[in-house]
Scaffold this motif. Sequence first.
Motif, PDB file in Angstrom:
ATOM      1  N   PHE A 171       0.832  -1.204   0.000  1.00 14.23           N
ATOM      2  CA  PHE A 171       0.000   0.000   0.000  1.00 14.23           C
ATOM      3  C   PHE A 171       0.866   1.252   0.000  1.00 14.23           C
ATOM      4  CE2 PHE A 171      -2.501   3.303   2.169  1.00 14.23           C
ATOM      5  CZ  PHE A 171      -3.598   3.340   1.318  1.00 14.23           C
ATOM      6  N   VAL A 172       0.532   2.211  -0.897  1.00 10.73           N
ATOM      7  CA  VAL A 172       1.252   3.474  -0.993  1.00 10.73           C
ATOM      8  C   VAL A 172       0.220   4.593  -1.062  1.00 10.73           C
ATOM      9  CG1 VAL A 172       2.851   4.846  -2.374  1.00 10.73           C
ATOM     10  CG2 VAL A 172       3.127   2.365  -2.273  1.00 10.73           C
ATOM     11  N   LEU A 173       0.368   5.594  -0.201  1.00  8.35           N
ATOM     12  CA  LEU A 173      -0.536   6.740  -0.191  1.00  8.35           C
ATOM     13  C   LEU A 173       0.222   7.962  -0.689  1.00  8.35           C
ATOM     14  CD1 LEU A 173      -3.409   7.622   0.572  1.00  8.35           C
ATOM     15  CD2 LEU A 173      -2.552   8.140   2.860  1.00  8.35           C
ATOM     16  N   THR A 174      -0.289   8.579  -1.767  1.00  8.32           N
ATOM     17  CA  THR A 174       0.329   9.785  -2.312  1.00  8.32           C
ATOM     18  C   THR A 174      -0.624  10.955  -2.105  1.00  8.32           C
ATOM     19  OG1 THR A 174      -0.623   9.632  -4.534  1.00  8.32           O
ATOM     20  CG2 THR A 174       1.412   8.369  -4.102  1.00  8.32           C
ATOM     21  N   ASP A 175      -0.240  12.133  -2.580  1.00  6.30           N
ATOM     22  CA  ASP A 175      -1.109  13.303  -2.476  1.00  6.30           C
ATOM     23  C   ASP A 175      -2.396  13.134  -3.277  1.00  6.30           C
ATOM     24  OD1 ASP A 175       0.733  14.569  -0.863  1.00  6.30           O
ATOM     25  OD2 ASP A 175       1.604  15.772  -2.489  1.00  6.30           O
ATOM     26  N   THR A 176      -2.344  12.323  -4.345  1.00  6.12           N
ATOM     27  CA  THR A 176      -3.500  12.208  -5.232  1.00  6.12           C
ATOM     28  C   THR A 176      -4.182  10.841  -5.216  1.00  6.12           C
ATOM     29  OG1 THR A 176      -2.041  11.609  -7.063  1.00  6.12           O
ATOM     30  CG2 THR A 176      -2.608  13.950  -6.828  1.00  6.12           C
ATOM     31  N   HIS A 177      -3.453   9.778  -4.807  1.00  7.77           N
ATOM     32  CA  HIS A 177      -4.014   8.426  -4.916  1.00  7.77           C
ATOM     33  C   HIS A 177      -3.656   7.547  -3.721  1.00  7.77           C
ATOM     34  CE1 HIS A 177      -4.074   9.641  -9.178  1.00  7.77           C
ATOM     35  NE2 HIS A 177      -5.141   8.871  -9.228  1.00  7.77           N
ATOM     36  N   ALA A 178      -4.499   6.555  -3.505  1.00  8.58           N
ATOM     37  CA  ALA A 178      -4.174   5.415  -2.638  1.00  8.58           C
ATOM     38  C   ALA A 178      -3.925   4.276  -3.608  1.00  8.58           C
ATOM     39  CB  ALA A 178      -5.325   5.095  -1.703  1.00  8.58           C
ATOM     40  N   ARG A 179      -2.706   3.740  -3.598  1.00  6.31           N
ATOM     41  CA  ARG A 179      -2.292   2.776  -4.613  1.00  6.31           C
ATOM     42  C   ARG A 179      -1.853   1.480  -3.959  1.00  6.31           C
ATOM     43  NH1 ARG A 179       1.581   2.971  -9.859  1.00  6.31           N
ATOM     44  NH2 ARG A 179       0.040   4.440 -10.540  1.00  6.31           N
ATOM     45  N   CYS A 180      -2.218   0.385  -4.615  1.00  6.76           N
ATOM     46  CA  CYS A 180      -1.746  -0.933  -4.206  1.00  6.76           C
ATOM     47  C   CYS A 180      -0.846  -1.462  -5.310  1.00  6.76           C
ATOM     48  CB  CYS A 180      -2.918  -1.887  -3.995  1.00  6.76           C
ATOM     49  SG  CYS A 180      -2.402  -3.518  -3.397  1.00  6.76           S
ATOM     50  N   GLN A 181       0.448  -1.542  -5.018  1.00  5.30           N
ATOM     51  CA  GLN A 181       1.415  -2.128  -5.939  1.00  5.30           C
ATOM     52  C   GLN A 181       1.364  -3.643  -5.735  1.00  5.30           C
ATOM     53  OE1 GLN A 181       2.514   1.042  -7.925  1.00  5.30           O
ATOM     54  NE2 GLN A 181       3.680  -0.800  -8.280  1.00  5.30           N
ATOM     55  N   ILE A 182       1.222  -4.401  -6.809  1.00  7.74           N
ATOM     56  CA  ILE A 182       1.104  -5.856  -6.738  1.00  7.74           C
ATOM     57  C   ILE A 182       2.359  -6.497  -7.330  1.00  7.74           C
ATOM     58  CG2 ILE A 182      -0.199  -7.885  -7.522  1.00  7.74           C
ATOM     59  CD1 ILE A 182      -1.820  -6.116  -5.660  1.00  7.74           C
ATOM     60  N   ASP A 183       2.876  -7.489  -6.633  1.00  4.76           N
ATOM     61  CA  ASP A 183       3.973  -8.301  -7.154  1.00  4.76           C
ATOM     62  C   ASP A 183       3.886  -9.659  -6.461  1.00  4.76           C
ATOM     63  OD1 ASP A 183       6.296  -9.473  -8.110  1.00  4.76           O
ATOM     64  OD2 ASP A 183       7.534  -7.693  -7.764  1.00  4.76           O
ATOM     65  N   LYS A 184       3.388 -10.647  -7.198  1.00  2.68           N
ATOM     66  CA  LYS A 184       3.205 -11.978  -6.620  1.00  2.68           C
ATOM     67  C   LYS A 184       3.576 -13.034  -7.652  1.00  2.68           C
ATOM     68  CE  LYS A 184      -0.068 -15.081  -4.398  1.00  2.68           C
ATOM     69  NZ  LYS A 184      -1.405 -15.248  -3.846  1.00  2.68           N
ATOM     70  N   THR A 185       4.398 -13.983  -7.218  1.00  6.80           N
ATOM     71  CA  THR A 185       4.780 -15.112  -8.058  1.00  6.80           C
ATOM     72  C   THR A 185       4.271 -16.383  -7.412  1.00  6.80           C
ATOM     73  OG1 THR A 185       6.767 -13.950  -8.784  1.00  6.80           O
ATOM     74  CG2 THR A 185       6.738 -16.340  -9.099  1.00  6.80           C
ATOM     75  N   GLY A 186       3.749 -17.299  -8.227  1.00  8.05           N
ATOM     76  CA  GLY A 186       3.260 -18.564  -7.694  1.00  8.05           C
ATOM     77  C   GLY A 186       2.757 -19.474  -8.785  1.00  8.05           C
ATOM     78  N   SER A 187       2.188 -20.592  -8.355  1.00 10.54           N
ATOM     79  CA  SER A 187       1.580 -21.525  -9.305  1.00 10.54           C
ATOM     80  C   SER A 187       0.333 -20.872  -9.898  1.00 10.54           C
ATOM     81  CB  SER A 187       1.205 -22.824  -8.598  1.00 10.54           C
ATOM     82  OG  SER A 187       0.129 -22.582  -7.700  1.00 10.54           O
ATOM     83  N   PHE A 188      -0.184 -21.442 -10.985  1.00 12.28           N
ATOM     84  CA  PHE A 188      -1.402 -20.905 -11.574  1.00 12.28           C
ATOM     85  C   PHE A 188      -2.531 -20.884 -10.539  1.00 12.28           C
ATOM     86  CE2 PHE A 188      -0.249 -22.310 -16.184  1.00 12.28           C
ATOM     87  CZ  PHE A 188       0.793 -21.400 -16.199  1.00 12.28           C
ATOM     88  N   ALA A 189      -2.645 -21.941  -9.747  1.00 14.77           N
ATOM     89  CA  ALA A 189      -3.705 -22.001  -8.740  1.00 14.77           C
ATOM     90  C   ALA A 189      -3.542 -20.884  -7.708  1.00 14.77           C
ATOM     91  CB  ALA A 189      -3.703 -23.364  -8.059  1.00 14.77           C
TER      92      ALA A 189
END
Length: 190
Positions: free
Chosen positions: A63-81
């Motif tokens: 989670f990142v909060l800026t002056d203009t947005h609340a942003r969720c940066q996603i980075d996930k590695t795993g099996s297809f399931a």
Amino acid sequence: MRAIFLTLPAILALTACIEVDMNVEILGEDEARVTGYMQIQRQMYEMSGQDASFCDAEDGGTFVLTDTHARCQIDKTGSFAEIMDDGGADGPQDMQAQLVHLDSNRVRALLPLSALSGQMEDMASDPQAMAMARQMMAGLSIGFSVSGDSIESTTGTMSDDGKTATVTLGLDDLLAPGTPLQDFETIVRY
């Protein structure tokens, strides 16, 4: 991340206030990496009681909060399931994204956007709901891409290097009455 990327009703429910840009990189026969972001305007975030539950660390969110947005940066590695885990959603199977290993080094990625067409037609029959949706969604977009060693075929747009297929839906794409959305289907080699 589960709710936004994998189950189309959730995408539709959140598009009014969340901008999305996600990429699924196919790494192997049963391994993928999801990267990208979801963001909400800071004003909407504050009006919602500053609820950051849309950004779950277990789903690879930061989670990142800026002056203009609340942003969720996603980075996930795993099996297809693991990547495609919908968290137990009750939605119909025809509305869930899929990664399916086809053979040797090919995977079919599907985001069934056509399932949204009926829901959008229902909204279009209510002029007040349509006007509100247009106002809330002005300037927002939802972008999804699939990447790997090479793209064999896609219903989206292929990058110049042939390694990424993309679909971007803007306001007009989602709210255009009578225009059915096409599924985003890509065959990618890893």
